[in-house]
Design an enzyme around this catalytic site. Structure first.
Site, mmCIF file in Angstrom:
data_model
loop_
_atom_site.group_PDB
_atom_site.id
_atom_site.type_symbol
_atom_site.label_atom_id
_atom_site.label_comp_id
_atom_site.label_asym_id
_atom_site.label_seq_id
_atom_site.Cartn_x
_atom_site.Cartn_y
_atom_site.Cartn_z
ATOM 1 N N ASN A 1 0.822 -1.211 0.000
ATOM 2 C CA ASN A 1 0.000 0.000 0.000
ATOM 3 C C ASN A 1 0.859 1.266 0.000
ATOM 4 O O ASN A 1 0.605 2.206 -0.757
ATOM 5 C CB ASN A 1 -0.907 0.022 1.236
ATOM 6 C CG ASN A 1 -2.066 -0.943 1.135
ATOM 7 O OD1 ASN A 1 -2.334 -1.499 0.078
ATOM 8 N ND2 ASN A 1 -2.745 -1.155 2.240
ATOM 9 N N GLY B 1 -7.452 13.105 13.093
ATOM 10 C CA GLY B 1 -6.326 13.806 12.476
ATOM 11 C C GLY B 1 -5.009 13.142 12.825
ATOM 12 O O GLY B 1 -4.926 11.914 12.927
ATOM 13 N N GLY C 1 -4.165 4.907 6.476
ATOM 14 C CA GLY C 1 -2.900 5.180 7.150
ATOM 15 C C GLY C 1 -1.712 4.985 6.234
ATOM 16 O O GLY C 1 -0.732 5.742 6.289
ATOM 17 N N ASP C 2 -1.782 3.984 5.362
ATOM 18 C CA ASP C 2 -0.701 3.748 4.398
ATOM 19 C C ASP C 2 -0.666 4.849 3.347
ATOM 20 O O ASP C 2 0.418 5.276 2.915
ATOM 21 C CB ASP C 2 -0.899 2.393 3.723
ATOM 22 C CG ASP C 2 -0.854 1.243 4.720
ATOM 23 O OD1 ASP C 2 -0.049 1.318 5.663
ATOM 24 O OD2 ASP C 2 -1.626 0.281 4.546
#
Length: 304
Positions: A45, A225, A251-252
């Site tokens: 990713n 955030g 997140g990736d």
């Protein structure tokens, strides 16, 4: 740092994503709404997002000699990742992801070929690091391999980015050699032993962790955030207000975008804003790598 080359050493998983209203109770059979199959794995990713933003990116890892592995390599190749250093051995890693209506998810990983990477495999690609700006690592490959890479290349003219996910205990000497540590609030809590319930908590935990690292800690807080902490700077960056459809891989996507912005020589503030924007686009679409935006899809690039 003239080179912008990125070498990602990590996992490739074939994701089976189940969209459903809630998780079943113990012993219950629950009917899901939709099934999506997607290329995934934290390493793949992050490589995909780097490449989709235009960074020269090499993926190092292992997949099985099966249709899942073929699909994973094909997906990365289509996104512009150099897949020449992905080996085939054993069976491909699988990720089973349950996505809730608000975009949150539960994930289970079958490690497969990802845990067949060895130190010898790393020695075989040592020539790659002569022209590399960033080594990007996660924790879905064997611990000893991650430690070996960090220890071997800690003094070279490159940056080591470690996404400690899934979270592991890291030896002090190893963590100190990591230039940029990226974790989410759960992983940061695991590493610090402290509860994180707010951005203020996250900054406090990051400040405590900072002296143990090479100089930069980023803690992501999901839909709230993220925060960044360095020796001279601590700041909270709220997420953008978007309609989240699927947070898989967000997140990736954030990490890939952060590395891209750093490679452009942007300030920390600009890097964090750009990564926040890219991950916000990601959660508005279904799936993993397919939901990651390309450079041409990003309209507000003035933050970089």
């Amino acid at each position: 740092m003239e080179s912008k080359n990125v070498v990602v050493i990590g996992s490739l998983n074939y994701d089976i994503i189940v969209k459903q209203q809630r998780m079943p109770n113990k012993g219950e059979t629950f009917v899901a709404d939709e099934l999506v199959q997607s290329a995934g794995g934290k390493g793949a990713n992050q490589a995909a997002q780097c490449a989709k933003l235009g960074l020269p990116t090499i993926m190092v890892g292992k997949v099985g000699d099966d249709r899942f592995g073929e699909a994973l390599v094909g997906s990365l190749t289509a996104f512009g990742v150099n897949t020449s250093y992905i080996k085939k051995q054993g069976s491909t890693g699988i990720g089973v992801v349950h996505v809730m209506p608000d975009g949150d998810y539960y994930s289970t990983i079958v490690k497969g070929a990802n845990h067949l990477i060895t130190v010898n495999d790393i020695d075989e690609i040592s020539h790659l690091f002569d022209s590399t700006a960033y080594i990007v690592l996660q924790q879905e490959i064997p611990e000893e391999v991650v430690e070996y890479i960090i220890d071997k290349y800690k003094k070279d003219n490159l940056k080591i980015v470690l996404n400690n996910a899934p979270a592991r205990k890291i030896k002090n000497a190893i963590l100190k050699s990591v230039d940029i540590l990226v974790v989410n609030e759960t992983e940061a809590a695991f590493m610090s032993g402290k509860t994180i319930q707010s951005s203020v908590d996250a900054i406090g935990v990051g400040q405590e962790m900072l002296p143990q690292t090479g100089g930069m800690v980023v803690i992501t807080l999901g839909k709230e955030g993220s925060v960044v902490i360095t020796e001279s700077y601590s700041e909270f960056f709220p997420s953008e207000n978007v309609h989240a459809v699927d947070a898989t891989g967000a997140g990736d996507s954030f990490i890939g975008a952060l590395i891209y912005a750093m490679s452009e020589g942007s300030s920390i503030d600009q890097c964090m804003k750009f990564a926040t924007h890219v991950s916000a686009i990601t959660v508005t679409k279904k799936g993993g790598q397919d939901s990651f935006p390309t450079k041409s899809e990003i309209f507000h690039t003035e933050v970089v």
